[in-house]
Design a protein around this motif. Structure first.
Motif: not given
Length: 835
Positions: A172-176
């Motif tokens: 998911y977008s924003g996770t690292t």
């Protein structure tokens, strides 16, 4: 093992254009009030605008249409100036925002490319690796020991392992990315991502005010309160004396206007935003406005070695082969044992290398092999870099079930878990010493055999066969010696903080002439010290080796405990905590991971530490110029306040020498000076040879405030002397008003020139390159000429054309009651030269 082995070509350029046309760019957007509407809303709340509005209404009510019209025009002018300054600040910050957009890796036309994350499209194949932030929602199609930190979405701090075969192979977008590497197909972008759906709540979070912003806001509020109290006092006095409500209100409003320093918050916002923009143009991205405030105070810089002091251009320079016990040049003729060492080291690297050392190992393997085995093997398990000292292990398998288990890392780490005799350990240690003292960076290499697929939980549970050492040379940057000299001249202490061993670090430190390289401390030694002892050792130790995240963080906190203002460079995932804890976290733009960039407050786009010298110089310049601007505002407001207040309260012959019209005229002439001239002032030549300013909670020292107050009182004295001179000469009110007005305008011009430096003489500062100085001065003289010599203007403002003598006396008074400060500066320089 390249991308082609996975059969991935990615989208073509035509497919990218088509996808972008259908789905748009990968950016989140929400309904927000327009910037113009927000600016207008904040403008209506401005006390000066409110006072002007009230004054203009009173003029209209009293039948004084001309003055009412002028104040209405003044409202438009004040609003225009505020909106212009707000627009400049906003545009600078918008450019900064777009510049800090994260990059991501994408496979297109069979090639790996680095693009801005907003240019991702649906269907793109993204490559995400340890330390990066995921830019879109996607489905994994290939992964190596891949785990993700999804705390931003779930609140769960532990990494989640994912791969293509899991029931939930989604990222998911924003996770690292916590560990490993993955290739995934983009399934959602922008507002349609999971983060995008909750993004409105994130957008509503307001940025916290900085300490300086709070102080300036507090100062302005106090002045507003003072203005209200004086307004009530003057209104009362005037009403009791003359029994006229409207006239008393206008006189009280005149004084209230003269007290309000509305230029200060405008100057602060302008200086900080434009300062950040100027830094960006220099290749220094400031992510937080408070960093601009802090830059000029930095007292210690903790710098990494690899890629900061050195070029980060690793070349395989030497081999130490365990079997033959020899140090070999990889460029020469290699035997089977030498080739085996390089091959094992290559297998211990990532299949798609991104680290310079791993790229060098893959390149060396390419040159020595005639039969590339990489396409035949697939990584089935990975132990990421971990342990103290750190190491990593990769396990590959081919179709027939043959496994390769290879490890590399700090030589000490491999030696601890290899079956070595004491004699062998001594031989390896001697080889390490021989190679390290020449500045080589060393990795130990080992391999082992294992049956089955139930691998141990920790890589250290394997029993490895020590194969040897691979040595890399990373030359120091050419400018690094002069950079350190500049830091030293500026009173800033430099400390090397590295994960490398002491011998290699010492060799590099000697090569660049680093001061204090003999005073060293290792990460393990640091962790054993008590807090009080560490705080003392931290100050007088200059090289810290074999440092790990906890040790770095403890060092930063120890320096902070000793009231040092700490800047720290970092590029890896593990640098995040220390970067966040330091006053100025500095990430590298090229080799820095997204996590490091996210934790940092400043990014060096070209990975050039020399830019930090420029950043600190800019920080000092911005802070100094902002102080000059605010000191100017304070100094110039005092005579306006007192020239209105004293004749009125003491009942002089002309008690209302200035009306609201005159006060706002003075504000419009003098106001732009602070934010236009001083923001554009060049750095003074002694800026980078001073010690860092103390990072106190107080913006102004009493000494600086007293200087501004005395300057203001001296100008007041000059103006009131001219007032009394004109009255005693029997001049009428218009002539007296004009002479006092000319004194204030002349004093404003000379104060602008004198206060360009509180140390160097006006003769020196006149040589400073600032094209806006002559422009503003000529404009001011032009406006004054119109007011004095063009009859309609003179009549409207109740001025009279002065005689040559009257004009000369007024201008000379303005000059004399400002230029006295040059004597103070001369005394300062004299005292400084004897020190």
């Amino acid at each position: 093992m390249s991308i082609n082995n996975f059969g991935i070509k990615g989208l073509t350029n035509d497919q990218v254009i088509k996808a972008r046309t259908i789905h748009g760019k990968n950016r989140r957007s929400y309904k927000k009030e327009s910037d113009l509407f927000q600016a207008l809303k904040s403008l209506i709340k401005e006390p000066m605008v409110v006072l002007l509005l009230v004054a203009s209404i009173l003029y209209f009510i009293s039948g004084n249409i001309g003055d009412g019209m002028f104040l209405s025009v003044a409202i438009i002018l004040v609003a225009s100036i505020s909106l212009y300054q707000d627009s400049r600040s906003r545009n600078a910050l918008e450019k900064l925002k777009s510049f800090t957009q994260p990059n991501c890796k994408v496979i297109r036309d069979g090639e790996v490319r680095e693009i801005k994350s907003e240019n991702l499209v649906m269907g793109d194949h993204i490559m995400v690796e340890e330390g990066t932030t995921i830019s879109a929602d996607a489905t994994i199609i290939h992964s190596n020991d891949f785990s993700v930190n999804e705390s931003i979405l779930t609140g769960e701090s532990l990494p989640v392992y994912k791969d293509a075969n899991k029931t939930n192979p989604l990222i998911y977008s924003g996770t690292t990315v916590a560990t490993g590497l993955a290739i995934a197909i983009v399934t959602a972008i922008g507002n349609t991502t999971q983060l995008g759906k909750i993004g409105e709540s994130l957008e509503s979070i307001e940025e916290e005010k900085t300490p300086l912003e709070i102080q300036i806001s507090s100062f302005v509020k106090k002045m507003v309160i003072a203005g209200i109290l004086v307004f009530l006092l003057v209104w009362g006095i005037h009403f009791l004396r003359f029994r006229e409500i409207l006239d008393s209100l206008l006189k009280a409003l005149t004084l209230a206007m003269s007290i309000l320093p509305e230029e200060i918050p405008v100057a602060f916002t302008t200086f900080m935003a434009l300062g950040a923009w100027r830094l960006m143009k220099m290749g220094i991205v400031v992510k937080q406005m408070k960093t601009v405030e802090t830059l000029g105070s930095a007292t210690v810089i903790c710098t990494d070695k690899t890629g900061t002091i050195t070029e980060n251009k690793m070349s395989l320079a030497k081999l130490y082969v365990m079997k033959s016990k020899t140090i070999v040049n990889p460029e020469g003729v290699l035997n089977d044992e030498d080739k085996e060492l390089i091959t094992v080291a290559m297998w211990a690297s990532e299949p798609i290398p991104f680290d310079p050392m791993e790229k060098a190992l893959h390149s060396a393997y390419d040159q020595l092999t005639s039969s590339d085995e990489r396409p035949n093997f697939k990584m089935i398990h990975e132990y990421p870099l971990s342990g103290k000292p750190p190491m990593m292990t990769h396990i590959f398998e081919n179709d027939s079930g043959h496994q390769i288990i290879a490890a590399k890392g700090a030589p000490e780490a491999l030696m601890q878990i290899s079956n070595l005799t004491e004699i062998q350990k001594k031989e390896i240690t001697e080889a390490i010493h021989t190679l390290a003292q020449d500045g080589y960076r060393l990795l130990g290499v080992g391999s082992t055999h294992f049956t089955g697929k139930k691998f141990p939980a920790e890589q250290q549970e394997f029993q490895f066969h020590f194969k040897g050492l691979v040595a890399f040379y990373d030359p120091p940057k050419k400018n690094i010696q002069s950079v350190f000299q500049d830091f030293h001249a500026a009173g800033i202490t430099v400390k090397i903080v590295t994960g490398d061993n002491a011998i290699t670090t010492t060799a590099i430190a000697k090569q660049i002439g680093f001061r204090g390289y003999e005073k060293q401390l290792s990460g393990d030694e640091l962790m054993q010290l008590q807090d009080s002892e560490l705080q003392e050792r931290a100050l007088d130790t200059y090289v810290f080796t074999r440092m790990f995240p906890e040790a770095k963080l403890r060092l930063i906190n120890a320096l902070k405990a000793k009231n040092e203002i700490v800047a720290m460079t970092g590029d890896g995932v593990n640098d995040g905590p220390a970067l966040k804890a330091s006053h100025i976290g500095i990430a590298m733009g090229k080799k820095g991971t997204e996590i490091a960039k996210e934790a940092a407050s400043l990014i060096l786009v070209e990975d050039d530490l020399g830019k930090m010298v420029d950043a600190i110089a800019m920080g000092r310049k911005i802070y100094t110029n902002l102080k000059k601007a605010i000191q100017y505002v304070i100094s110039i407001h005092i005579p306006i306040i007192l020239v209105v207040f004293i004749p009125l309260v003491l009942g002089w012959v002309y008690p209302t020498i200035f009306s609201p019209v005159h006060v706002i005229l003075l504000e419009l002439i003098m106001g732009p000076t602070c934010s236009i001239i001083y923001e554009n002032e060049p750095m003074e030549k002694n800026t980078m040879i001073k010690k860092p300013r103390p990072f106190t909670t107080t913006f102004f020292k009493w000494k600086e405030l007293i200087t501004s107050i005395i300057q203001g009182l001296m100008i007041t004295l000059g103006a009131l002397l001219i007032y009394q001179y004109a009255a005693q000469q029997g001049f009428n009110e218009s002539v007296t008003r004009t002479m006092v007005f000319v004194v204030l305008i002349a004093a404003n011009i000379f104060l602008t020139l004198v206060n360009r430096s509180f140390f160097y003489s006006i003769c020196t500062t006149l040589k400073y390159k600032n094209n806006l100085v002559p422009l503003i001065i000529i404009s001011t003289i032009g406006i004054l000429s119109l007011l004095l010599f063009v009859k309609p203007f003179a009549k409207f403002f109740e001025f009279e054309t002065l005689t040559t003598l009257q004009l000369s006396i007024s201008v000379s008074t303005g000059f004399v009651f400002v230029i006295w400060y040059e004597f103070v500066k001369w005394r300062k320089r004299l005292h400084h030269s004897f020190q």
